[in-house]
Scaffold this active site. Structure first.
Site, PDB file in Angstrom:
ATOM      1  N   ASN A   8     147.937  16.548  73.768  1.00 54.37           N
ATOM      2  CA  ASN A   8     148.383  15.943  72.630  1.00 54.37           C
ATOM      3  C   ASN A   8     147.854  14.872  72.252  1.00 54.37           C
ATOM      4  OD1 ASN A   8     151.020  16.623  72.616  1.00 54.37           O
ATOM      5  ND2 ASN A   8     152.568  14.339  72.870  1.00 54.37           N
TER       6      ASN A   8
ATOM      7  N   HIS B 145     157.915  20.450  68.764  1.00 50.03           N
ATOM      8  CA  HIS B 145     157.066  21.025  68.940  1.00 50.03           C
ATOM      9  C   HIS B 145     157.445  22.506  67.956  1.00 50.03           C
ATOM     10  CE1 HIS B 145     154.305  18.910  70.504  1.00 50.03           C
ATOM     11  NE2 HIS B 145     155.158  18.387  71.880  1.00 50.03           N
TER      12      HIS B 145
ATOM     13  N   ARG C 130     158.307  17.485  83.163  1.00 51.38           N
ATOM     14  CA  ARG C 130     157.671  18.794  82.088  1.00 51.38           C
ATOM     15  C   ARG C 130     157.639  19.480  83.188  1.00 51.38           C
ATOM     16  NH1 ARG C 130     152.376  17.067  79.392  1.00 51.38           N
ATOM     17  NH2 ARG C 130     152.868  18.970  78.055  1.00 51.38           N
TER      18      ARG C 130
HETATM   19 FE1  HDD Z   1     156.710  18.769  75.967  1.00 50.81          FE
HETATM   20  C1  HDD Z   1     156.472  21.311  73.670  1.00 50.81           C
HETATM   21  C2  HDD Z   1     153.288  17.935  74.780  1.00 50.81           C
HETATM   22  C3  HDD Z   1     156.002  15.517  77.374  1.00 50.81           C
HETATM   23  C4  HDD Z   1     159.393  19.810  77.431  1.00 50.81           C
HETATM   24  N1  HDD Z   1     155.063  19.666  74.457  1.00 50.81           N
HETATM   25  C5  HDD Z   1     155.428  20.998  73.585  1.00 50.81           C
HETATM   26  C6  HDD Z   1     153.981  21.346  73.587  1.00 50.81           C
HETATM   27  C7  HDD Z   1     153.264  20.135  72.840  1.00 50.81           C
HETATM   28  C8  HDD Z   1     153.624  19.116  74.000  1.00 50.81           C
HETATM   29  C9  HDD Z   1     151.737  20.768  72.833  1.00 50.81           C
HETATM   30  C10 HDD Z   1     154.210  22.325  71.903  1.00 50.81           C
HETATM   31  C11 HDD Z   1     153.260  23.737  73.257  1.00 50.81           C
HETATM   32  C12 HDD Z   1     153.215  24.788  71.910  1.00 50.81           C
HETATM   33  O1  HDD Z   1     152.514  24.593  71.307  1.00 50.81           O
HETATM   34  O2  HDD Z   1     154.481  25.947  72.308  1.00 50.81           O
HETATM   35  N2  HDD Z   1     155.019  17.258  76.198  1.00 50.81           N
HETATM   36  C13 HDD Z   1     153.629  17.101  75.342  1.00 50.81           C
HETATM   37  C14 HDD Z   1     153.135  16.691  76.088  1.00 50.81           C
HETATM   38  C15 HDD Z   1     154.051  15.492  76.529  1.00 50.81           C
HETATM   39  C16 HDD Z   1     155.096  16.251  77.413  1.00 50.81           C
HETATM   40  C17 HDD Z   1     151.398  15.000  75.837  1.00 50.81           C
HETATM   41  C18 HDD Z   1     153.554  13.974  77.860  1.00 50.81           C
HETATM   42  C19 HDD Z   1     152.592  13.307  77.841  1.00 50.81           C
HETATM   43  N3  HDD Z   1     157.558  17.685  77.130  1.00 50.81           N
HETATM   44  C20 HDD Z   1     157.581  15.951  77.910  1.00 50.81           C
HETATM   45  C21 HDD Z   1     158.428  15.878  78.024  1.00 50.81           C
HETATM   46  C22 HDD Z   1     159.306  17.666  78.176  1.00 50.81           C
HETATM   47  C23 HDD Z   1     158.502  17.908  77.556  1.00 50.81           C
HETATM   48  C24 HDD Z   1     159.090  15.439  79.243  1.00 50.81           C
HETATM   49  C25 HDD Z   1     160.732  17.594  79.159  1.00 50.81           C
HETATM   50  C26 HDD Z   1     161.089  16.673  79.984  1.00 50.81           C
HETATM   51  N4  HDD Z   1     157.667  20.540  75.372  1.00 50.81           N
HETATM   52  C27 HDD Z   1     158.868  20.362  76.104  1.00 50.81           C
HETATM   53  C28 HDD Z   1     159.513  21.853  75.902  1.00 50.81           C
HETATM   54  C29 HDD Z   1     158.876  21.932  74.577  1.00 50.81           C
HETATM   55  C30 HDD Z   1     157.565  21.405  74.676  1.00 50.81           C
HETATM   56  C31 HDD Z   1     160.886  21.820  75.862  1.00 50.81           C
HETATM   57  C32 HDD Z   1     159.337  23.102  73.356  1.00 50.81           C
HETATM   58  C33 HDD Z   1     158.983  24.384  73.220  1.00 50.81           C
HETATM   59  C34 HDD Z   1     158.349  24.194  74.546  1.00 50.81           C
HETATM   60  O3  HDD Z   1     158.463  23.689  75.417  1.00 50.81           O
HETATM   61  O4  HDD Z   1     157.416  25.350  74.440  1.00 50.81           O
HETATM   62  O5  HDD Z   1     160.035  22.290  77.176  1.00 50.81           O
END
Ligand code: HDD
Length: 693
Positions: free
Chosen positions: A152, A79, A362
């Protein structure tokens, strides 16, 4: 070189900054260094003499350069490309008795909110129109602490267990040896992974659908995805799924259009959001909840803890409880959109987690990743992240600590200070008392095993053009996969959903071998009822509010006709944008100049929702030999847009291969054209402009 006299040297040293004059009414404060020192000269470094070396004594040069050298922070690991805006959430229907959360019970309260939309796979500098899931992350600054719904625009996910997230993301991002492709799933490693992970099949249907290429952030739904819990004052739990519903309805672009928008305006979505808010057209979403209890969960065909499944709205209708309005753009992109840190763990009393293993994973990842991105556990003090309620605890110090944390007590329990914070069992957050028993084990529950039935239900719930787009998207993506065995394996997974879908994709790929379904223990349910709520077309809200109409003009255009269109469009909330061969505009039939918003080459028709060709006969003849003009009209036609035209424009329509249909209105008046445009794309045209497999 002749040595300049003292006065000449002083003048010379002024540089460009000296050219800036203070206009009447302007009050420019003095520029200062980071520590407040007023700067006298920001144009020249300090030198040993007029042409001599720069001195290390030049602390102003050093400070400025050093700050610049450290401007970048690591982009988000997923993202990375996103865009934010500010607004509020307002509760319209109380969940009293179901949740004790103030934000869900105090009707009429406006909770300040920050929202960030994003793509997942691309880096920060990629294009807005990549085929991808869109992030829809909402932060609400409630009086009881921040509540984030990190969702999402698609209600299901690729995987069921967070232990596979690293693999999923590694497969879709640029391949590690070559560092490309950027911002796309159409490459070997992604399809290698998903073809080996059948639980991704349902989500694949969604990302191959037009949901993955929205027309605007303002025209897409948002979902919390997981099942969460709401907890009432008595500690009772109700399961909940969160849905954001756009007031403008949903809309998407055509895939060929998405590819071209990426070239014509890679910032298409962020520009659209910025402009809408800037113009006072505040985007709005309803918050809907699906509420259910353990009994429903047990009776439901699929596991509510499985994030690859959804509960159809027809089975469990949404209860609309509030609205989200975005009414302010960010003041500074970096400070707000880049530094905002969302976390699934940002919940308030009355909202809690379910056992969804994806959600549980998460809950660690978000707070952890911010340490790399923002560099300190004090990231919560950055204004965009800071709660709008008191923060009082015994956590101290750390990089970039901003708070003058007073007193000698930094531990608990303590007795030395009367105002030291203490836990509050009544107001405080307490986890739901879930009853757990059984053996500890590393397994996937049997109730998570059916990966195909809802994938088929989704496909069957689409209109015919939407189904065609899904098939075409599979063909496009798999055509980019160089390893034939991966294509074959993917066809085997698709065959488990439905033999006909798999065959259609195989035909489009030109793969003639018999398709062998992948091994599975599950019998696919073909009896799941179609859910029209899963289709974009069936949820479209007709109308032209905030839509853009591109009007192509040239010398000789009838200005009155353009003006009439502009006035009629304005009444419907649409905007006319003039496109001309020259940005200075064209000389209209009345001898006046009509200024342009876009020069033809920079104002491709993909940027508009509908187009109008306002040309005289001479103008049309001239533009018929101009590739950009022919392409402009041809693209609008092949992207199924409603095309209006003056009768004089016929030569250009012919050159562009436009064939008359209900969406081609030549010589019609503005109202007739606009009412056709308000109904959106002409899907019936599609089989005439591209092969449908
Ligand atoms: Fe995630 C970012 C949504 C599964 C780990 N995720 C991130 C963002 C969104 C989502 C909208 C952007 C937030 C922003 O604008 O800063 N992610 C989801 C959805 C998931 C999902 C709807 C499943 C239902 N994500 C998911 C899993 C993991 C992560 C299973 C790890 C175990 N996601 C992350 C992250 C991020 C992220 C690495 C990257 C930047 C942040 O968190 O702040 O931690």
């Amino acid at each position: 070189m002749a040595k300049l006299g003292h006065e000449e040297a002083a003048d010379h040293s002024i540089g460009n900054g000296g050219e800036l004059h203070q206009a009447a009414g302007e009050t420019h404060p003095p520029m200062s260094s980071q520590r407040g020192l007023i700067i006298a000269d920001d144009e020249n470094s300090l030198k040993a003499n007029e042409r001599g070396p720069v001195l290390i004594e030049d602390h102003l040069l050093i400070e400025k350069t050093q700050h610049f050298d450290h401007e970048r922070i690591p982009e988000r690991v997923v993202h990375a490309r996103g865009y934010g805006a500010k607004g509020y959430f307002e509760l319209t229907d109380s969940l009293e008795g179901i949740s004790k959360a103030g934000v869900l019970t105090r009707v009429g309260e406006k909770t300040p909110a920050f929202v960030r939309f994003s793509t997942v796979a691309g880096n920060a500098g990629s294009s807005d129109l990549a085929r991808d899931v869109r992030g829809f992350a909402v932060k609400m600054y409630t009086p009881e602490g921040n509540w984030d719904i990190v969702g999402n625009n698609i209600p299901v996910f690729f995987i069921q267990d967070s232990i596979k997230f690293t693999d999923l993301i590694h497969s879709v991002k640029q391949e590690p040896d070559r560092g490309f492709p950027q911002a796309q799933s159409a490459h070997d490693t992604f399809w290698d992974f998903v073809s080996l992970v059948p639980e991704s099949t349902h989500m694949l249907m969604w990302i191959m659908s037009d949901r993955a290429i929205p027309r605007s952030f303002r025209m897409m739904e948002g979902f919390g995805v997981h099942t969460f819990r709401l907890i009432n004052n008595a500690g009772k739990s109700t399961y909940v799924k969160f849905h954001w519903r756009p007031k403008l309805g949903m809309e998407s672009v055509i895939w060929d259009e998405a590819l071209k928008i990426s070239g014509a305006d890679p910032d298409f979505h962020r520009r659209d959001l910025w402009n809408a808010i800037d113009e006072g057209n505040f985007p709005e979403w309803e918050l809907g909840v699906q509420l259910f209890d353990e009994e429903f969960a047990q009776s439901f065909d699929f596991d509510v803890l499985d994030a690859t499944k959804l509960i159809p709205e027809e089975t469990l209708p949404l209860r609309i409880i509030g609205k989200l309005v975005l009414d302010r753009n960010v003041d500074n992109y970096f400070a707000e959109t880049e530094q905002v840190a969302f976390a699934t763990t940002n919940v308030v009393p009355g909202i809690d987690f379910s056992n969804d293993p994806l959600l549980q994973g998460r809950n660690l990842s978000y707070i952890d990743t911010q340490l790399t991105r923002l560099g300190t556990p004090n990231y919560q003090q950055i204004p965009v992240n800071a709660p709008r309620c008191p923060v009082m605890n015994m956590q101290r110090d750390g990089h970039h600590q901003m708070l003058p944390q007073k007193g000698r007590v930094s531990y608990s329990p303590s007795s030395l200070e009367a105002d030291a914070p203490r836990p509050d069992a009544v107001k405080g957050f307490s986890s739901f008392k879930a009853h757990e028993e059984g053996d500890k084990m590393r397994v996937r529950a049997a109730s998570f095993a059916d990966h195909f039935s809802q994938a088929l239900q989704f496909f069957n719930s689409q209109t015919e053009p939407e189904q065609n787009h899904i098939v075409s998207a599979f063909i496009f993506e798999l055509s980019k996969v160089e390893t034939k065995a991966i294509r074959t394996r993917m066809l085997g997974q698709l065959a488990n959903v439905d033999a006909t879908i798999a065959q259609r994709v195989a035909d489009g790929l030109g793969m003639t071998e018999p398709i062998k379904p992948a091994a599975t223990t599950v019998t696919v349910r073909t009896d799941l009822k179609v859910s029209p709520a899963l289709s974009i077309v069936q949820k479209m809200v007709p109308g032209l509010k905030t839509k853009l109409i591109g009007v192509l003009i040239a010398d000789g255009t009838d200005a009155a006709e353009v003006l009439a269109l502009e006035t009629a469009a304005g009444k419907l909330g649409a905007k006319v944008k003039i496109v001309a061969p020259k940005i200075g505009g064209a000389t209209t039939s009345d001898g006046k100049t009509l200024e342009a918003d876009f020069q033809l080459a920079g104002g491709a028709s993909v940027l508009f929702d509908a187009v109008f060709v306002a040309l005289s006969e001479d103008g049309a003849k001239l533009l018929s030999t101009e590739a950009a003009a022919v392409g402009w009209v041809h693209d609008a036609f092949s992207h199924l847009k409603v095309i209006g035209a003056t009768s004089g424009a016929q030569a250009l329509l012919d050159a562009a291969g436009v064939v008359p249909d209900e969406g081609v209105l030549v010589g019609a008046d503005a109202d007739a054209y606009l009412s056709a445009a308000a109904n959106g794309r002409i899907y019936d045209r599609e089989p005439n402009v591209r092969t449908v497999y």
